[in-house]
Design an enzyme around this catalytic site. Structure first.
Site, PDB file in Angstrom:
ATOM      1  N   LYS A   1       0.851  -1.203   0.000  1.00 11.71           N
ATOM      2  CA  LYS A   1       0.000   0.000   0.000  1.00 11.71           C
ATOM      3  C   LYS A   1       0.886   1.253   0.000  1.00 11.71           C
ATOM      4  O   LYS A   1       1.978   1.224  -0.556  1.00 11.71           O
ATOM      5  CB  LYS A   1      -0.988  -0.054   1.165  1.00 11.71           C
ATOM      6  CG  LYS A   1      -1.768  -1.376   1.175  1.00 11.71           C
ATOM      7  CD  LYS A   1      -2.938  -1.387   2.106  1.00 11.71           C
ATOM      8  CE  LYS A   1      -3.637  -2.746   2.038  1.00 11.71           C
ATOM      9  NZ  LYS A   1      -4.866  -2.802   2.806  1.00 11.71           N
TER      10      LYS A   1
ATOM     11  N   GLU B   1     -11.473 -10.429  -1.928  1.00  6.39           N
ATOM     12  CA  GLU B   1     -11.100  -9.656  -0.741  1.00  6.39           C
ATOM     13  C   GLU B   1     -12.301  -8.835  -0.260  1.00  6.39           C
ATOM     14  O   GLU B   1     -12.568  -7.756  -0.786  1.00  6.39           O
ATOM     15  CB  GLU B   1      -9.908  -8.741  -1.035  1.00  6.39           C
ATOM     16  CG  GLU B   1      -9.372  -8.105   0.226  1.00  6.39           C
ATOM     17  CD  GLU B   1      -8.058  -7.368   0.026  1.00  6.39           C
ATOM     18  OE1 GLU B   1      -7.022  -8.027  -0.076  1.00  6.39           O
ATOM     19  OE2 GLU B   1      -8.081  -6.137  -0.030  1.00  6.39           O
TER      20      GLU B   1
ATOM     21  N   HIS C   1      -8.679  -2.692  -6.253  1.00  8.17           N
ATOM     22  CA  HIS C   1      -8.668  -2.873  -4.799  1.00  8.17           C
ATOM     23  C   HIS C   1      -9.774  -2.002  -4.206  1.00  8.17           C
ATOM     24  O   HIS C   1     -10.003  -0.880  -4.665  1.00  8.17           O
ATOM     25  CB  HIS C   1      -7.291  -2.476  -4.253  1.00  8.17           C
ATOM     26  CG  HIS C   1      -7.097  -2.885  -2.828  1.00  8.17           C
ATOM     27  ND1 HIS C   1      -7.730  -2.249  -1.787  1.00  8.17           N
ATOM     28  CD2 HIS C   1      -6.356  -3.882  -2.271  1.00  8.17           C
ATOM     29  CE1 HIS C   1      -7.376  -2.824  -0.644  1.00  8.17           C
ATOM     30  NE2 HIS C   1      -6.549  -3.827  -0.915  1.00  8.17           N
TER      31      HIS C   1
ATOM     32  N   SER D   1      -6.574  -9.471   6.148  1.00  3.61           N
ATOM     33  CA  SER D   1      -6.101  -9.848   7.486  1.00  3.61           C
ATOM     34  C   SER D   1      -5.343 -11.172   7.517  1.00  3.61           C
ATOM     35  O   SER D   1      -5.371 -11.878   8.531  1.00  3.61           O
ATOM     36  CB  SER D   1      -7.265  -9.908   8.480  1.00  3.61           C
ATOM     37  OG  SER D   1      -7.808  -8.633   8.693  1.00  3.61           O
TER      38      SER D   1
HETATM   39  P1  PGA Z   1      -4.482  -6.630   5.120  1.00  2.59           P
HETATM   40  O1  PGA Z   1      -4.582  -5.955   3.662  1.00  2.59           O
HETATM   41  O2  PGA Z   1      -3.686  -7.886   4.968  1.00  2.59           O
HETATM   42  O3  PGA Z   1      -3.775  -5.594   5.961  1.00  2.59           O
HETATM   43  O4  PGA Z   1      -5.874  -6.881   5.569  1.00  2.59           O
HETATM   44  C1  PGA Z   1      -4.822  -6.743   2.549  1.00  2.59           C
HETATM   45  C2  PGA Z   1      -5.167  -5.885   1.369  1.00  2.59           C
HETATM   46  O5  PGA Z   1      -5.886  -4.879   1.549  1.00  2.59           O
HETATM   47  O6  PGA Z   1      -4.777  -6.202   0.237  1.00  2.59           O
END
Ligand code: PGA
Length: 236
Positions: free
Chosen positions: A10, A152, A96, A193
């Site tokens: 990110k 996701e 995303h 997560s």
């Molecule tokens: P996270 O993010 O593993 O911190 O939940 C995953 C993502 O948003 O691709």
């Protein structure tokens, strides 16, 4: 199919931080066959220095961008195009939910970006919140056969250090429904997560072809341990 593990950094890390991360992570990358596909998706300014370092040490690591412009080139201040990414990365994350939530990206935008990626031989990783997203995309692109899908659900994304993963059984049901409804044999990953406590639950399911890791990818030692686990679930 060997499992795929994607680090989605990110909007984190400077060039110096990214290179230090790589220095710590690199020795843990096993050599030879049976490796999971390991992909780092980093912000644009980090891609070139990372690519140079990966090449210099001949690491089995691939790079991805986290977004791409809707336009091929021209007067679009601040944008980065597929032409500029071609040769620099192999993959592009598209759609995303954070792009949709904070930047107003629509599924039509995602469809247009998929077409652009194909034109430049970049492999799109397409994030889907549910089957509805898949159906809407399917209307707008000729085929989703050459893609990787990522299931996701936005509520599962970690926030402020708190993990809220889906249950592996529930993920298997959704992933299987993507595969059944689409009739595609493309990889389907899970993101949301994923961490050291739960990764095995997802990777152990033959239906889930890999994971996208956000927060737990930021520390190189943690991501190295996750990668080691993914290695145990090599080609099936
Ligand atoms: P996270 O993010 O593993 O911190 O939940 C995953 C993502 O948003 O691709």
């Amino acid at each position: 199919m060997k499992k795929i593990i994607v680090a989605n950094w990110k909007e984190n890390k400077t060039v110096e931080e990214a290179l230090s991360w790589l220095k710590v992570f690199a020795p843990s990358l096993a050599k030879g066959e049976n490796l999971p596909g390991v992909i780092i998706c980093a912000s644009f300014p980090l891609l070139y220095p990372l690519r140079e370092e990966i090449g210099r040490h001949n690491l089995s690591l691939r790079l991805g961008a986290q977004n791409v412009s809707l336009y091929e080139k021209g007067a679009y201040t601040g944008e980065v195009s597929v032409r500029q990414l071609a040769g620099l990365v192999d993959y592009v994350l598209l759609g995303h939910s954070e792009r949709q939530k904070y930047f107003g990206e629509t599924l039509e935008d995602v469809a247009a970006k998929i077409n652009l990626c194909w034109r430049y031989h970049l492999a799109p990783f397409i994030f889907l919140r549910d089957l509805g997203d898949w159906r809407a995309l399917e209307q707008n692109v000729p085929s989703l056969a050459e893609t990787v899908l990522v299931y996701e659900p936005p509520a599962a994304i970690s926030k402020a250090g708190v993990y809220r993963p889906e249950e592996p059984g529930a993920v298997v049901r959704v992933v299987s429904s993507f595969k059944a409804v689409s009739g595609l044999s493309v990889p389907v990953l899970y993101g949301g997560s994923v961490n050291e406590k739960n990764i095995e639950g997802f990777l152990a399911a033959p239906e889930i072809d890999g994971v996208v890791v956000g927060q737990a990818s930021l520390k190189p030692d943690v991501f190295a341990r996750l990668t080691k686990i993914a290695q145990r679930y090599g080609p099936s």
